[in-house]
Design a protein around this motif. Structure first.
Motif, PDB file in Angstrom:
ATOM      1  N   LEU A 198       5.378 -22.844 -75.219  1.00 60.17           N
ATOM      2  CA  LEU A 198       4.991 -22.800 -73.809  1.00 60.17           C
ATOM      3  C   LEU A 198       5.802 -23.807 -73.008  1.00 60.17           C
ATOM      4  O   LEU A 198       6.227 -24.848 -73.532  1.00 60.17           O
ATOM      5  N   THR A 199       5.967 -23.515 -71.745  1.00 58.83           N
ATOM      6  CA  THR A 199       6.585 -24.476 -70.836  1.00 58.83           C
ATOM      7  C   THR A 199       5.525 -25.475 -70.365  1.00 58.83           C
ATOM      8  O   THR A 199       4.331 -25.292 -70.582  1.00 58.83           O
ATOM      9  N   ILE A 225       1.511 -24.869 -70.134  1.00 60.04           N
ATOM     10  CA  ILE A 225       0.556 -25.741 -70.843  1.00 60.04           C
ATOM     11  C   ILE A 225      -0.492 -26.276 -69.882  1.00 60.04           C
ATOM     12  O   ILE A 225      -1.700 -26.281 -70.180  1.00 60.04           O
ATOM     13  N   ALA A 226      -0.068 -26.747 -68.704  1.00 62.81           N
ATOM     14  CA  ALA A 226      -1.022 -27.269 -67.721  1.00 62.81           C
ATOM     15  C   ALA A 226      -1.993 -26.183 -67.270  1.00 62.81           C
ATOM     16  O   ALA A 226      -3.206 -26.435 -67.122  1.00 62.81           O
ATOM     17  N   SER A 283      -6.139 -26.174 -68.022  1.00 65.72           N
ATOM     18  CA  SER A 283      -7.117 -26.031 -66.946  1.00 65.72           C
ATOM     19  C   SER A 283      -8.053 -24.865 -67.211  1.00 65.72           C
ATOM     20  O   SER A 283      -9.276 -24.977 -67.008  1.00 65.72           O
ATOM     21  N   SER A 284      -7.514 -23.751 -67.686  1.00 67.39           N
ATOM     22  CA  SER A 284      -8.345 -22.588 -67.981  1.00 67.39           C
ATOM     23  C   SER A 284      -9.321 -22.867 -69.121  1.00 67.39           C
ATOM     24  O   SER A 284     -10.497 -22.475 -69.061  1.00 67.39           O
ATOM     25  N   LEU A 285      -8.858 -23.566 -70.154  1.00 70.56           N
ATOM     26  CA  LEU A 285      -9.738 -23.892 -71.290  1.00 70.56           C
ATOM     27  C   LEU A 285     -10.866 -24.827 -70.864  1.00 70.56           C
ATOM     28  O   LEU A 285     -12.022 -24.642 -71.264  1.00 70.56           O
ATOM     29  N   LEU A 286     -10.541 -25.826 -70.042  1.00 71.25           N
ATOM     30  CA  LEU A 286     -11.581 -26.753 -69.581  1.00 71.25           C
ATOM     31  C   LEU A 286     -12.604 -26.039 -68.705  1.00 71.25           C
ATOM     32  O   LEU A 286     -13.817 -26.335 -68.778  1.00 71.25           O
ATOM     33  N   SER A 343      -5.543 -35.811 -71.375  1.00 66.04           N
ATOM     34  CA  SER A 343      -4.722 -34.928 -72.209  1.00 66.04           C
ATOM     35  C   SER A 343      -5.525 -33.873 -72.948  1.00 66.04           C
ATOM     36  O   SER A 343      -4.940 -32.988 -73.590  1.00 66.04           O
ATOM     37  N   ILE A 344      -6.844 -33.954 -72.897  1.00 66.35           N
ATOM     38  CA  ILE A 344      -7.674 -32.962 -73.616  1.00 66.35           C
ATOM     39  C   ILE A 344      -7.668 -31.643 -72.850  1.00 66.35           C
ATOM     40  O   ILE A 344      -7.851 -31.651 -71.628  1.00 66.35           O
ATOM     41  N   PRO A 345      -7.521 -30.507 -73.545  1.00 70.34           N
ATOM     42  CA  PRO A 345      -7.219 -30.342 -74.974  1.00 70.34           C
ATOM     43  C   PRO A 345      -5.772 -30.689 -75.286  1.00 70.34           C
ATOM     44  O   PRO A 345      -4.873 -30.403 -74.489  1.00 70.34           O
TER      45      PRO A 345
END
Length: 380
Positions: A182-183, A187-188, A192-195, A229-231
């Motif tokens: 991933l770029t 990644i960012a 954000s989507s996972l959080l 930095s999580i995840p």
């Protein structure tokens, strides 16, 4: 000046050496840490663990075929190694879950992991409740690294179900596997989507403790970087690459080299810092003070409920026995009353016969041709 130094020495009691005593005892005993890695095959779990601890834990591992992977159920594999660094010994136990997420139907893959976590809690509870508690082996899961594939746009149903079932029993640290695919922008966006998914489903991942007010600015900044930095987006590699005389651990591609320990390339260094250098003891404390205490309270509550049920059953059985005894006493009293009345009737009959001048037992006249039975009937 010399007098003041002598006065200070006289006022010293000696308990200031307690931290040193605890340190020596802890180092002599050694430390235990159990790490579980969960995720589907091919996400680099084994490589990441080897990269974290600079060892080869899975050197004897045999990879299953495609057919075996499809038909395979979730298994639990545990490996324990001893690592020593600057005189400090660490007994590291890595628990792997091969088969997780590999089958066609993965709806209940979390059950095997949950069962294993509960078994370790129960084993520790039994040892703690026994007579010999000096040498208790701690096999409880202190941290779960949950690997999320990089090709998705958020949490899958499998991820949500696993975290919801186990977030109150273990410390879950989500990681994005193979971040080199991933770029930085991707990644960012994925983080954000996972959080957002984690907040939406009310999943409790591992929370970093707040810094004390007396900590220095560098530590506070480091803690803030770890929290942001999580995840963790990680890359694992066991290859050493020479870059202009500088040896680095990374991966080489036609377009360049990815350095595993470079914070500009991935969060591997931050994950290792959090897991080993700064928060390993806190992970163990949270496991002991929160997750295990919840399990222990639940076990004690169940034991009390069973004891109450047994006590209620004994009370009911005792009440039935008392009722049976009471019924028997009533019957005996009724029989005694009947016997007493019969005795009174016989006594009255004997009195009447005596008053009439006849002996009811001896002076019975017998007429010719009659038997004793007839004579008795005539008397009555």
């Amino acid at each position: 000046m010399g007098t003041e130094d002598n006065n200070d020495r006289d006022n010293i009691i000696g308990f200031a050496t307690l931290p040193e005593q605890v340190h020596r005892k802890s180092v002599k005993r050694g430390f235990d840490f159990t790490l579980m890695v969960v995720g589907e095959s091919g996400l680099g779990k084994s490589t990441l663990v080897n990269s974290l601890f600079l060892t080869d834990i899975y050197k004897d591992r045999v990879l299953p075929t495609a057919q075996e992977s499809v038909e395979k159920t979730v298994d639990i594999q545990k490996k324990t190694i001893e690592i020593e660094e600057k005189g400090v010994k660490l007994r590291l136990t890595v628990v792997d879950t091969p088969g997780f997420g590999d089958a066609v139907n993965c709806d209940e893959n979390w059950k095997t992991v949950e069962r294993y976590v509960d078994e370790q809690f129960n084993r520790y509870f039994q040892d703690e409740s026994g007579l010999n508690r000096k040498n208790i082996q701690d096999h409880r899961i202190h941290c779960v690294l949950y690997f999320i594939p990089p090709y998705g746009h958020g949490l899958r149903q499998l991820d949500v179900e696993f975290m919801r079932r186990l977030h109150r029993k273990v410390n879950i640290v989500p990681v994005i596997a193979k971040a080199d695919t991933l770029t930085k922008t991707e990644i960012a966006k994925l983080k954000s989507s996972l959080l957002n998914d984690i907040d939406e489903h009310k999943i409790k991942i591992y929370q970093f403790p707040d810094c004390d007010s007396d900590e220095d600015d560098d530590f506070k900044q480091q803690d803030a970087d770890l929290k942001s930095s999580i995840p963790f987006a990680v890359i694992g590699s066991n290859c050493i690459i020479d870059i202009a005389g500088r040896k680095v651990r990374g991966r080489q591609y036609p377009w360049g080299i990815v350095e595993v320990e470079n914070s500009e390339h991935c969060d591997f260094g931050k994950l290792r810092t959090m897991l080993i250098s700064t928060h390993m003891q806190d992970l163990k404390d949270v496991t002991q003070d929160i997750h295990y205490e919840n399990f222990r309270a639940q076990c004690i509550s169940q034991m009390q409920q069973v004891a109450l049920k047994e006590r209620g059953k004994l009370k009911r059985d005792s009440a039935v026995n008392i009722d049976q005894i009471g019924g028997t006493d009533t019957l005996l009293q009724q029989k005694d009353e009947e016997i007493r009345k019969m005795q009174e009737m016989l006594s009255q009959m004997q009195e009447k016969l005596k008053e009439s001048g006849k002996d009811p037992l001896v002076n019975l006249s017998m007429e010719p041709g009659k038997t004793n039975r007839d004579s008795v009937i005539n008397v009555q």
